[in-house]
Write an enzyme that holds these catalytic residues in place. Structure first.
Site, mmCIF file in Angstrom:
data_model
loop_
_atom_site.group_PDB
_atom_site.id
_atom_site.type_symbol
_atom_site.label_atom_id
_atom_site.label_comp_id
_atom_site.label_asym_id
_atom_site.label_seq_id
_atom_site.Cartn_x
_atom_site.Cartn_y
_atom_site.Cartn_z
ATOM 1 C CG ASP A 1 1.008 38.828 73.121
ATOM 2 O OD1 ASP A 1 -0.043 38.267 72.740
ATOM 3 O OD2 ASP A 1 1.667 38.433 74.111
ATOM 4 C CB SER B 1 3.545 31.623 66.510
ATOM 5 O OG SER B 1 2.626 30.944 67.345
ATOM 6 C CG ASN C 1 -0.372 31.941 67.376
ATOM 7 O OD1 ASN C 1 0.210 32.865 66.815
ATOM 8 N ND2 ASN C 1 -0.446 31.879 68.706
HETATM 9 C C1 IPE Z 1 3.135 35.359 69.973
HETATM 10 O O1 IPE Z 1 2.047 35.621 70.785
HETATM 11 C C2 IPE Z 1 2.693 35.108 68.563
HETATM 12 C C3 IPE Z 1 2.170 36.276 67.843
HETATM 13 C C4 IPE Z 1 2.069 37.492 68.310
HETATM 14 C C5 IPE Z 1 1.759 36.024 66.494
HETATM 15 P P1 IPE Z 1 1.328 34.460 71.623
HETATM 16 O O2 IPE Z 1 0.226 35.119 72.358
HETATM 17 O O3 IPE Z 1 0.975 33.353 70.727
HETATM 18 O O4 IPE Z 1 2.497 33.981 72.596
HETATM 19 P P2 IPE Z 1 2.441 33.255 74.010
HETATM 20 O O5 IPE Z 1 1.586 32.046 73.839
HETATM 21 O O6 IPE Z 1 1.845 34.224 74.986
HETATM 22 O O7 IPE Z 1 3.869 32.953 74.323
HETATM 23 C C1 IPE Z 2 -1.831 38.445 69.528
HETATM 24 O O1 IPE Z 2 -2.816 38.614 70.488
HETATM 25 C C2 IPE Z 2 -2.357 37.944 68.209
HETATM 26 C C3 IPE Z 2 -1.935 36.576 67.839
HETATM 27 C C4 IPE Z 2 -1.186 35.794 68.552
HETATM 28 C C5 IPE Z 2 -2.393 36.088 66.564
HETATM 29 P P1 IPE Z 2 -3.322 37.372 71.327
HETATM 30 O O2 IPE Z 2 -4.412 36.719 70.586
HETATM 31 O O3 IPE Z 2 -2.191 36.515 71.711
HETATM 32 O O4 IPE Z 2 -3.926 38.099 72.607
HETATM 33 P P2 IPE Z 2 -3.710 37.683 74.112
HETATM 34 O O5 IPE Z 2 -2.233 37.576 74.328
HETATM 35 O O6 IPE Z 2 -4.389 36.366 74.309
HETATM 36 O O7 IPE Z 2 -4.329 38.785 74.890
HETATM 37 MG MG MG Z 3 -0.883 36.464 73.262
#
Ligand code: IPE
Ligand code: IPE
Ligand code: MG
Length: 245
Positions: free
Chosen positions: A29, A74, A77
């Protein structure tokens, strides 16, 4: 010796290699925030995040960890802008293509959990080919969660149990219906970027997993950060509901 090498060596000195977490799960993340801090597009964070994944795989294997799981995308996502989703899958596609031959030639077993129905057919084809060719490898296991959700996984398991007309079920049998049936539960779960939640990742499997939440965003999580996580894990007292002997 250069200072950087010295720090690296000192950290490894602190690891007890007889008590490594057998399975480490990572929620990658913070890619978007990392890129934003650098004045770049979110997708640049995903690109550099893929480099962290490669570095962490290599290092975990080198240290002697047996299984490593990554939450890459996820089921929730899909709610992101199409451009970002497309870019994430472009990176995933390239990573799988680039690593295909070396995975097939290695001792590593490669597996992907999550639902495949929404993935592009060419990605599914590559995944299935690598899975098939590496299924008997025993040295190390890489598990990627792609279009994965823990609740969806549990519901899918229940539906399979119903289809098999089982009348009752116990925990060992239930596990066989999960997509993680062939791997042990994670000993250590790492979520980068400081967020402290599971976001629907391996909820059933993480019942007794040690949770670790470093502040760094995923693109900055590399060898040193992995070692720090293992050291922190080894300081925990895992009781599994019992009392200390
Ligand atoms: C969790 O991260 C999913 C992945 C790392 C693939 P998200 O960024 O999607 O989660 P939330 O929305 O902050 O809970
Ligand atoms: C994790 O990083 C990658 C995926 C969920 C695919 P994020 O894209 O969630 O990055 P933040 O949390 O918005 O910084
Ligand atoms: Mg994230």
């Amino acid at each position: 010796m250069r200072l950087k090498e010295k720090i690296k060596e000192n950290l490894q000195d602190q690891i007890d290699f007889n008590r490594l977490p057998a399975h480490i799960a990572l929620i990658m993340d913070g890619n978007g925030r990392w890129a934003k801090q650098k004045g770049r597009l979110r997708t640049y964070g995903h690109k550099i995040g893929a480099e962290s994944l490669t570095a962490v795989v290599r290092h975990a294997k080198k240290l002697g960890v047996k299984t490593i799981s990554f939450f890459a995308f996820s089921t929730e996502n899909w709610n992101r802008p199409k451009d970002e989703v497309d870019e994430i899958f472009r990176i995933v596609r390239k990573l799988i293509k680039d690593k295909k031959n070396s995975l097939i030639d290695s001792e590593t077993k490669f597996m992907v959990i999550g639902e495949r129905d929404r993935l592009d057919p060419d990605i599914v084809k590559d995944i299935e080919e690598i899975e098939e060719q590496t299924k008997d490898h025993t040295g190390f296991t890489i598990n990627i969660a792609l279009n994965y959700g823990g609740r969806g996984e549990i519901i899918a398991a229940v539906n399979k149990i119903l289809a098999d007309k089982l009348e009752s079920i116990d925990e060992p049998t239930f596990r066989k219906y999960l997509q993680t049936a062939s791997i042990p539960d994670p000993d250590l779960l790492i979520r980068t970027s400081g967020e402290q939640r599971l976001s629907n990742f391996m909820m059933y499997q993480c019942a007794y997993t040690e949770l670790y939440f470093p502040k760094v965003h995923w693109p900055d999580f590399r060898e040193k950060e992995l070692e720090e996580a293992i050291i922190a894990y080894q300081k925990r007292d895992r009781r599994f509901g019992a009392i200390k002997g």
